[in-house]
Design a protein around this motif. Structure first.
Motif, PDB file in Angstrom:
ATOM      1  N   ASP A 153       0.813  -1.219   0.000  1.00  0.00           N
ATOM      2  CA  ASP A 153       0.000   0.000   0.000  1.00  0.00           C
ATOM      3  C   ASP A 153       0.845   1.267   0.000  1.00  0.00           C
ATOM      4  OD1 ASP A 153       1.020  -0.136   2.535  1.00  0.00           O
ATOM      5  OD2 ASP A 153      -0.909   0.008   3.572  1.00  0.00           O
ATOM      6  N   SER A 154       2.096   1.156  -0.457  1.00  0.00           N
ATOM      7  CA  SER A 154       2.922   2.355  -0.609  1.00  0.00           C
ATOM      8  C   SER A 154       2.356   3.216  -1.725  1.00  0.00           C
ATOM      9  CB  SER A 154       4.360   1.955  -0.956  1.00  0.00           C
ATOM     10  OG  SER A 154       4.394   1.362  -2.250  1.00  0.00           O
ATOM     11  N   ALA A 155       2.881   4.397  -1.872  1.00  0.00           N
ATOM     12  CA  ALA A 155       2.444   5.282  -2.951  1.00  0.00           C
ATOM     13  C   ALA A 155       2.650   4.614  -4.311  1.00  0.00           C
ATOM     14  CB  ALA A 155       3.201   6.611  -2.893  1.00  0.00           C
ATOM     15  N   MET A 156       3.791   3.941  -4.477  1.00  0.00           N
ATOM     16  CA  MET A 156       4.061   3.263  -5.746  1.00  0.00           C
ATOM     17  C   MET A 156       3.071   2.126  -5.989  1.00  0.00           C
ATOM     18  SD  MET A 156       7.642   1.571  -7.095  1.00  0.00           S
ATOM     19  CE  MET A 156       7.571   0.067  -6.096  1.00  0.00           C
ATOM     20  N   ALA A 157       2.788   1.357  -4.946  1.00  0.00           N
ATOM     21  CA  ALA A 157       1.857   0.246  -5.089  1.00  0.00           C
ATOM     22  C   ALA A 157       0.445   0.739  -5.379  1.00  0.00           C
ATOM     23  CB  ALA A 157       1.871  -0.617  -3.828  1.00  0.00           C
ATOM     24  N   LYS A 158       0.040   1.808  -4.689  1.00  0.00           N
ATOM     25  CA  LYS A 158      -1.296   2.359  -4.934  1.00  0.00           C
ATOM     26  C   LYS A 158      -1.416   2.887  -6.359  1.00  0.00           C
ATOM     27  CE  LYS A 158      -2.391   3.584  -0.135  1.00  0.00           C
ATOM     28  NZ  LYS A 158      -2.581   4.679   0.835  1.00  0.00           N
ATOM     29  N   ALA A 159      -0.350   3.519  -6.849  1.00  0.00           N
ATOM     30  CA  ALA A 159      -0.370   4.021  -8.226  1.00  0.00           C
ATOM     31  C   ALA A 159      -0.433   2.861  -9.212  1.00  0.00           C
ATOM     32  CB  ALA A 159       0.859   4.886  -8.490  1.00  0.00           C
ATOM     33  N   THR A 160       0.260   1.774  -8.882  1.00  0.00           N
ATOM     34  CA  THR A 160       0.202   0.568  -9.718  1.00  0.00           C
ATOM     35  C   THR A 160      -1.217   0.033  -9.777  1.00  0.00           C
ATOM     36  OG1 THR A 160       2.489  -0.047  -9.149  1.00  0.00           O
ATOM     37  CG2 THR A 160       1.049  -1.798  -9.965  1.00  0.00           C
ATOM     38  N   THR A 161      -1.833  -0.103  -8.624  1.00  0.00           N
ATOM     39  CA  THR A 161      -3.200  -0.615  -8.561  1.00  0.00           C
ATOM     40  C   THR A 161      -4.147   0.247  -9.382  1.00  0.00           C
ATOM     41  OG1 THR A 161      -2.812  -1.492  -6.336  1.00  0.00           O
ATOM     42  CG2 THR A 161      -5.110  -1.188  -7.014  1.00  0.00           C
ATOM     43  N   GLU A 162      -4.053   1.547  -9.209  1.00  0.00           N
ATOM     44  CA  GLU A 162      -4.964   2.457  -9.917  1.00  0.00           C
ATOM     45  C   GLU A 162      -4.761   2.374 -11.422  1.00  0.00           C
ATOM     46  OE1 GLU A 162      -6.059   7.250 -10.057  1.00  0.00           O
ATOM     47  OE2 GLU A 162      -4.721   6.456  -8.505  1.00  0.00           O
ATOM     48  N   LEU A 163      -3.506   2.369 -11.858  1.00  0.00           N
ATOM     49  CA  LEU A 163      -3.236   2.333 -13.293  1.00  0.00           C
ATOM     50  C   LEU A 163      -3.734   1.041 -13.924  1.00  0.00           C
ATOM     51  CD1 LEU A 163      -1.918   3.474 -15.846  1.00  0.00           C
ATOM     52  CD2 LEU A 163       0.247   2.470 -15.080  1.00  0.00           C
ATOM     53  N   VAL A 164      -3.427  -0.081 -13.286  1.00  0.00           N
ATOM     54  CA  VAL A 164      -3.828  -1.366 -13.851  1.00  0.00           C
ATOM     55  C   VAL A 164      -5.340  -1.531 -13.808  1.00  0.00           C
ATOM     56  CG1 VAL A 164      -3.601  -3.873 -13.658  1.00  0.00           C
ATOM     57  CG2 VAL A 164      -1.602  -2.405 -13.300  1.00  0.00           C
ATOM     58  N   ARG A 165      -5.962  -1.115 -12.722  1.00  0.00           N
ATOM     59  CA  ARG A 165      -7.415  -1.218 -12.602  1.00  0.00           C
ATOM     60  C   ARG A 165      -8.114  -0.383 -13.674  1.00  0.00           C
ATOM     61  NH1 ARG A 165      -8.528   0.616  -7.219  1.00  0.00           N
ATOM     62  NH2 ARG A 165      -8.379   2.689  -8.143  1.00  0.00           N
ATOM     63  N   ASP A 166      -7.543   0.782 -13.983  1.00  0.00           N
ATOM     64  CA  ASP A 166      -8.164   1.677 -14.966  1.00  0.00           C
ATOM     65  C   ASP A 166      -7.848   1.289 -16.403  1.00  0.00           C
ATOM     66  OD1 ASP A 166      -9.163   3.086 -12.837  1.00  0.00           O
ATOM     67  OD2 ASP A 166      -7.736   4.741 -12.991  1.00  0.00           O
ATOM     68  N   THR A 167      -6.859   0.415 -16.601  1.00  0.00           N
ATOM     69  CA  THR A 167      -6.408   0.081 -17.951  1.00  0.00           C
ATOM     70  C   THR A 167      -6.872  -1.297 -18.398  1.00  0.00           C
ATOM     71  OG1 THR A 167      -4.410   1.417 -17.621  1.00  0.00           O
ATOM     72  CG2 THR A 167      -4.373  -0.155 -19.446  1.00  0.00           C
ATOM     73  N   PRO A 224       8.079  -7.532  -1.621  1.00  0.00           N
ATOM     74  CA  PRO A 224       6.674  -7.598  -2.030  1.00  0.00           C
ATOM     75  C   PRO A 224       6.275  -6.517  -3.038  1.00  0.00           C
ATOM     76  CG  PRO A 224       6.872  -7.849   0.345  1.00  0.00           C
ATOM     77  CD  PRO A 224       8.218  -7.429  -0.155  1.00  0.00           C
ATOM     78  N   GLU A 225       6.864  -5.328  -2.914  1.00  0.00           N
ATOM     79  CA  GLU A 225       6.491  -4.254  -3.837  1.00  0.00           C
ATOM     80  C   GLU A 225       6.945  -4.554  -5.255  1.00  0.00           C
ATOM     81  OE1 GLU A 225       7.410  -0.314  -2.697  1.00  0.00           O
ATOM     82  OE2 GLU A 225       5.738  -0.255  -1.277  1.00  0.00           O
ATOM     83  N   LEU A 226       8.171  -5.061  -5.397  1.00  0.00           N
ATOM     84  CA  LEU A 226       8.658  -5.408  -6.735  1.00  0.00           C
ATOM     85  C   LEU A 226       7.829  -6.542  -7.321  1.00  0.00           C
ATOM     86  CD1 LEU A 226      12.527  -5.297  -6.186  1.00  0.00           C
ATOM     87  CD2 LEU A 226      11.052  -3.505  -7.154  1.00  0.00           C
ATOM     88  N   LEU A 227       7.524  -7.530  -6.491  1.00  0.00           N
ATOM     89  CA  LEU A 227       6.682  -8.628  -6.949  1.00  0.00           C
ATOM     90  C   LEU A 227       5.305  -8.116  -7.354  1.00  0.00           C
ATOM     91  CD1 LEU A 227       6.224 -11.645  -7.397  1.00  0.00           C
ATOM     92  CD2 LEU A 227       5.637 -11.849  -4.969  1.00  0.00           C
ATOM     93  N   TYR A 228       4.788  -7.162  -6.604  1.00  0.00           N
ATOM     94  CA  TYR A 228       3.468  -6.612  -6.910  1.00  0.00           C
ATOM     95  C   TYR A 228       3.476  -5.912  -8.271  1.00  0.00           C
ATOM     96  CZ  TYR A 228      -1.046  -4.349  -6.147  1.00  0.00           C
ATOM     97  OH  TYR A 228      -2.357  -3.938  -6.261  1.00  0.00           O
TER      98      TYR A 228
END
Length: 216
Positions: free
Chosen positions: A15-29, A58-62
């Motif tokens: 749930d870091s800033a990078m992970a949250k941005a990843t989630t948002e981008l992938v969810r929207d794409t 975990p972040e890199l794996l995510y």
């Protein structure tokens, strides 16, 4: 899309800033099917890492798990590269905005680019090995019985497979390759197009060697 728990089958969703941005981008794409698939890949990969006592980030794996199918989507698809490479390039570009070492970026890139090339990822560093392990569990059911029934049920309750996931994931793979069938050479997507595209002709390495311009 409904909110999901922050911990699933004992695995904390980054749930870091990078992970949250990843989630948002992938969810929207991505499609809903691919988004849920990618999250499951992260969890299966993480559970595999814990079971094998591997030290992994975990972040890199995510990021690797979430971006591994991004190259299927038109907004990230090139005309000539394998969709796996397109996804890897998208992840590399995304990570440029964050403080991630070159080695770690390379591991994420490899984890995505190699996830449909069996026999290699398991010999690489954990980020690479575990993305493929997660994909193989979710798509082919490899090591299925190494996960408990409770783990499988909890993961799929949070990120449903749906009744037609098997056909849906094959259709997604087909979408990522049907306009550039040459990119299936040497990886498992050749099997997908052979099954789903009646016009597809599989490349044969022996024929390429024998028909090369060399005299002998």
């Amino acid at each position: 899309m409904e909110a999901t728990p922050s911990v699933i089958a004992g695995i904390k969703i980054p749930d870091s800033a990078m992970a949250k941005a990843t989630t948002e981008l992938v969810r929207d794409t991505e499609t809903v099917l691919l988004f849920h698939h990618s999250r499951r890949v992260f969890i299966w990969g993480s559970l595999t890492g814990k079971r094998k006592n591997l030290s992994f980030d975990p972040e890199l794996l995510y990021v690797g798990a979430m971006f591994h199918d991004m190259g299927i989507m038109d907004s990230y698809a090139s005309e000539t590269e394998r969709f796996e490479v397109d996804g890897a390039n998208a992840a590399r570009n995304f990570l440029a905005a964050y403080d991630v070492s070159e080695r770690d970026v390379d591991d994420v890139w490899d984890s995505i680019a190699l996830h449909t090339t069996p026999g290699i990822p398991q010999h690489k560093r954990p980020t690479v090995a575990l993305v493929t392990a997660g994909v193989e569990m979710d798509v082919m059911g490899l090591a299925y019985n190494d996960f408990s029934a409770d783990e499988r049920a909890e993961v799929c309750a949070c990120h449903p497979r749906g009744l037609k996931f098997k056909h849906g994931i094959l259709s997604s793979f087909c979408l990522g390759t049907i306009r550039k069938p040459e990119t299936t050479f040497g990886n498992v997507k050749a099997d997908v197009l052979e099954k789903m595209d009646p016009t597809y002709k599989r490349g044969n390495f022996a024929d390429i060697v024998l028909n090369s311009p060399w005299e002998s």
